[in-house]
Design a protein around this motif. Structure first.
Motif, PDB file in Angstrom:
ATOM      1  N   TYR A  56       0.841  -1.192   0.000  1.00 17.52           N
ATOM      2  CA  TYR A  56       0.000   0.000   0.000  1.00 17.52           C
ATOM      3  C   TYR A  56       0.877   1.243   0.000  1.00 17.52           C
ATOM      4  N   SER A  57       0.217   2.366  -0.260  1.00 21.39           N
ATOM      5  CA  SER A  57       0.848   3.683  -0.140  1.00 21.39           C
ATOM      6  C   SER A  57       0.153   4.430   0.990  1.00 21.39           C
ATOM      7  N   ASP A  58       0.928   4.994   1.920  1.00 23.86           N
ATOM      8  CA  ASP A  58       0.340   5.673   3.083  1.00 23.86           C
ATOM      9  C   ASP A  58      -0.664   6.744   2.677  1.00 23.86           C
ATOM     10  N   THR A  59      -0.295   7.562   1.702  1.00 20.26           N
ATOM     11  CA  THR A  59      -1.141   8.683   1.305  1.00 20.26           C
ATOM     12  C   THR A  59      -2.479   8.210   0.758  1.00 20.26           C
ATOM     13  N   LEU A  60      -2.465   7.128  -0.004  1.00 18.83           N
ATOM     14  CA  LEU A  60      -3.698   6.635  -0.604  1.00 18.83           C
ATOM     15  C   LEU A  60      -4.535   5.822   0.371  1.00 18.83           C
ATOM     16  N   LEU A  61      -3.893   5.190   1.353  1.00 25.20           N
ATOM     17  CA  LEU A  61      -4.614   4.321   2.281  1.00 25.20           C
ATOM     18  C   LEU A  61      -5.335   5.118   3.368  1.00 25.20           C
ATOM     19  N   LEU A  62      -4.725   6.200   3.828  1.00 26.79           N
ATOM     20  CA  LEU A  62      -5.238   6.928   4.990  1.00 26.79           C
ATOM     21  C   LEU A  62      -6.686   7.410   4.823  1.00 26.79           C
ATOM     22  N   PRO A  63      -7.095   7.991   3.687  1.00 22.76           N
ATOM     23  CA  PRO A  63      -8.496   8.447   3.575  1.00 22.76           C
ATOM     24  C   PRO A  63      -9.508   7.314   3.704  1.00 22.76           C
ATOM     25  N   LEU A  98      -1.018   4.287  11.306  1.00 21.42           N
ATOM     26  CA  LEU A  98      -2.024   4.706  10.341  1.00 21.42           C
ATOM     27  C   LEU A  98      -3.409   4.806  10.978  1.00 21.42           C
ATOM     28  N   LEU A  99      -3.765   3.809  11.783  1.00 22.02           N
ATOM     29  CA  LEU A  99      -5.078   3.825  12.428  1.00 22.02           C
ATOM     30  C   LEU A  99      -5.198   4.981  13.418  1.00 22.02           C
ATOM     31  N   LEU A 100      -4.131   5.249  14.165  1.00 23.90           N
ATOM     32  CA  LEU A 100      -4.165   6.365  15.114  1.00 23.90           C
ATOM     33  C   LEU A 100      -4.247   7.700  14.386  1.00 23.90           C
ATOM     34  N   ASP A 101      -3.538   7.819  13.271  1.00 24.45           N
ATOM     35  CA  ASP A 101      -3.620   9.052  12.487  1.00 24.45           C
ATOM     36  C   ASP A 101      -5.031   9.286  11.964  1.00 24.45           C
ATOM     37  N   ALA A 102      -5.696   8.213  11.546  1.00 21.23           N
ATOM     38  CA  ALA A 102      -7.020   8.348  10.938  1.00 21.23           C
ATOM     39  C   ALA A 102      -8.127   8.558  11.968  1.00 21.23           C
ATOM     40  N   HIS A 103      -7.946   8.070  13.222  1.00 23.84           N
ATOM     41  CA  HIS A 103      -9.061   8.072  14.189  1.00 23.84           C
ATOM     42  C   HIS A 103      -8.662   8.591  15.561  1.00 23.84           C
TER      43      HIS A 103
END
Length: 729
Positions: free
Chosen positions: A607-614, A663-668
């Motif tokens: 995956y790519s971080d930028t594309l996965l985060l949204p 990633l999960l902490l950044d998103a939520h």
């Protein structure tokens, strides 16, 4: 991975187009990469600045005259050159307002094209195959022009290439259904002539493209049946003498594009680099009939990397300059930027998958990285054909249904017959033969499954995925169909073997996996190695005192707040008891065995971080909390010294686990902070992230000490029994 970006309109097209005539004779590069010269099919030449999408200058010949050759730019003289009425060569500068008042000369034979090569002089190709430099021709315009081509032989396409500092004029001709390739070198004058292999009766190439690399000219040509062939021509080939027969030109099938039931009427293919081909006017493998697309295919992996639907009529014309494709369609000439990274496919996708798994599951039909990056000769894979497949092939009769017959059978036959025929086809054909047809087979099976709810061939689709000739781009609905049918084994195989799964699909898999009831998941049959890893992990002892990576679940004195009492106070004892209870909770897997196996597959997907985060933001708070609890459990177990990782088992790494936590902490993070159930979880995650920071800090100190030791000068006169004391400040 290759990408197509948002395009824009450069100019409109004349409304006189037919199926093969777009109203534009040619698009040529101007003084620099941001300027192009567009010649229409009648009287006008226009200079455009591409970045501004506006015309800078325009020139038109008189009424009754016609431009018969695309205008080109002479970088040495800073002049523009075009041909009108087949024989009148016109030369003018940008400041000239009227083209008729500029220099013109009439030659003694009809001109096919004027070509300009980078760093080379302009050359004139005549309709009967003769080649002259523009300078020598203008010095004596009425000089006699020889006829190179025989009677009834006509030029179909031409270009120029600079190879080994020498200019080559390349053109193809057609004579009574036969096609020939000419390589003309003006200085010194020499000519090579080759005969192209014939395709199906009545089929002629729709487009040609030539590139130069490795001291060879690579000719790419597309036929109406979707076959793209490549022929390799040495630049130092044998020159053809008068009356000599044309040399045969071998070819190899580079791509077999999906064309549906009919033939392509207007399409074009261009080589973007040694591994990518742009194709316009060919249906997308997953789109319906009647839709034309611009696609970029990777020829090394036979995968579709990018696609863009083109509205309006397609004329089968395309030009490529400075990372931009110029395509006439409908009523406009569009400019579409693209990107084809030259790095490996794995790095282009974002993060590499687990090395051990890649080695054990390497695709037999795909060239090795060494052959792609370093040009090493590819060795045939020993795992290309299993012993079972060989035995089956010996015992089965030689005759059987072809791929086209099986595709027709899939449309109407019952499930059992389809499974039997596809299995027979897979057992008879080797990997190289299967590669072009596996995507069509999978797409046909998926299309019928979506249209007919009673039709679903789980085992057959799994067999196609196991061939490793399939990817998500070739059949984008396969993984979604498997999720809809709750076929989690097929989902697992796709996650393991598809290198190009979009981040949105990865999150869709995560959302469904984390929501499966544990009881339902335990009834599913999954891949044995991944299940074995989880069984091994769950069998690891519960002693949490010895952990790797510098993590200790019990806070050190530095981590604890100021204590109001010392010694064996009741407050301190209660805190230690709660910590022990919390540690035991962390050692309990919050999900079932098979559910954990499926979540592990998501962790190992590229995956790519930028594309996965949204897409991660679409998860509910309950789903995020459960997944974070599982990641915490996984990290604790994998960090224990008593856990020994088996190389052959497919398993996530500590780095992958921590990346997903972040990633999960950044998103939520905002939602988790105000969620009561997540409070203890966030505190625990904070502890082992802090321990990682401390570990790397200490490692940095050790690195500094080692560097200081390395810089110290060693005395040469050290005695045999001397003792030295080294003090690090």
């Amino acid at each position: 991975m290759a990408a197509l970006y948002e395009g824009y309109t450069l100019c409109g097209l004349l409304q006189v187009q037919t199926l093969s005539d777009c109203g534009i004779q040619g698009v040529e590069v101007g003084a620099d990469s941001d300027h192009v010269i567009v010649t229409d099919c009648t009287r006008s030449v226009t200079l455009y600045k591409v970045s501004d999408q506006k015309p800078l200058s325009s020139w038109t010949v008189k009424q009754g005259q016609t431009l018969t050759c695309p205008a080109v730019y002479d970088s040495e003289s800073k002049e523009y050159v075009a041909v009108s009425d087949n024989r009148v060569i016109r030369v003018w500068k940008e400041e000239h307002v009227l083209i008729d008042k500029a220099f013109k000369a009439t030659v003694s034979a009809d001109v096919w094209r004027i070509h300009s090569a980078a760093g080379g002089e302009l050359v004139v190709l005549f309709q009967r195959g003769a080649v002259k430099t523009l300078e020598s021709l203008l010095s004596a315009p009425q000089q006699p022009i020889e006829e190179v081509l025989v009677q009834d032989e006509d030029i179909r396409w031409s270009t120029t290439i600079v190879a080994m500092t020498q200019l080559f004029v390349i053109f193809t001709t057609e004579q009574k259904g036969d096609h020939f390739l000419y390589l003309h070198k003006p200085n010194p004058d020499s000519l090579q002539r080759y005969r192209l292999e014939r395709e199906e009766p009545g089929l002629s190439p729709l487009s040609f493209c030539a590139t130069y690399r490795d001291q060879h000219i690579h000719l790419l040509y597309l036929y109406p049946n979707g076959h793209i062939y490549q022929s390799v021509v040495p630049v130092r080939g044998q020159a053809a003498g008068d009356g000599e027969q044309a040399l045969p030109l071998p070819r190899s099938l580079l791509l077999k594009l999906p064309v549906g039931d009919g033939l392509l009427a207007a399409a074009s293919a261009l080589a973007l680099d040694e591994a990518h081909v742009a194709v316009v006017g060919v249906p997308h493998p997953s789109a319906g009939a009647g839709k034309d697309f611009l696609c970029i295919w990777n020829t090394n992996f036979q995968t579709l990397q990018a696609g863009k639907e083109m509205t309006g009529k397609i004329y089968g014309r395309m030009w490529n300059y400075s990372g931009k494709l110029f395509i006439p369609h409908g009523k406009a000439l569009s400019v579409i930027p693209y990107d084809c990274p030259k790095s490996s496919l794995a790095s282009a996708l974002g993060k590499l998958q687990q090395a051990g798994t890649e080695e054990s599951k390497a695709a037999a039909s795909v060239p090795s990285w060494n052959s792609i990056l370093h040009g090493e000769t590819a060795q045939p894979s020993k795992t290309m054909e299993t012993r079972r497949a060989k035995t089956r092939r010996k015992t089965q009769p030689a005759t059987g249904s072809t791929a086209d017959q099986v595709l027709e059978l899939i449309k109407t036959a019952p499930v059992e017959e389809v499974q039997r025929e596809v299995e027979g086809l897979l057992s008879r054909a080797n990997s190289q033969e299967l590669q072009p047809s596996v995507g069509q087979l999978a797409s046909s099976l998926v299309s019928r499954s979506l249209a007919d709810p009673t039709f679903y061939t789980s085992g057959t689709l799994a067999q196609l995925v196991h061939t490793q000739c399939l990817c998500h781009s070739l059949c984008p609905d396969l993984l979604l169909l498997a999720l809809e049918k709750k076929d989690y084994l097929l989902c697992q195989l796709c996650l393991q073997l598809f290198p190009d799964i979009p981040e949105a699909i990865t999150c869709a898999c995560l959302r469904i996996f984390v929501s499966i009831p544990d009881g339902d998941a335990e009834t599913v049959s999954l891949e044995p190695d991944s299940v074995s890893f989880m069984r091994t992990l769950l069998a690891v002892g519960g002693d949490v005192g010895d952990l790797q990576n510098g993590f200790s679940p019990v806070p050190t004195r530095k981590d604890q707040p100021d204590e109001p009492s010392r010694g064996g106070s009741p407050v301190n004892a209660g805190t230690e008891d709660s910590e022990r209870t919390m540690d035991r909770a962390e050692q309990t897997c919050p999900v079932g065995l098979h559910k954990a196996v499926l979540l592990n597959e998501v962790l190992q997907t590229a995956y790519s971080d930028t594309l996965l985060l949204p897409h991660l933001k679409d998860l509910t708070t309950q789903q995020v909390t459960l997944f974070l609890q599982y990641l915490q459990f996984l990290y604790m177990k994998c960090s224990q010294e008593s856990f020994t990782k088996t190389p052959r088992l497919r398993s996530p790494t500590l780095a992958q686990i921590l990346d997903w936590v972040c990633l999960l902490l950044d998103a939520h993070f905002t939602v988790l902070v105000i969620t009561t159930e997540a409070k203890d979880l966030l505190l625990n995650l904070h502890k082992f992230v802090k321990s990682q920071v401390r570990l790397f800090s200490e490692l940095g100190k050790i690195e500094g000490s080692l560097l200081d030791l390395h810089k110290m000068k060693v005395k040469k006169d050290i005695g045999q029994y001397s003792i030295e004391v080294i003090e690090l400040l």
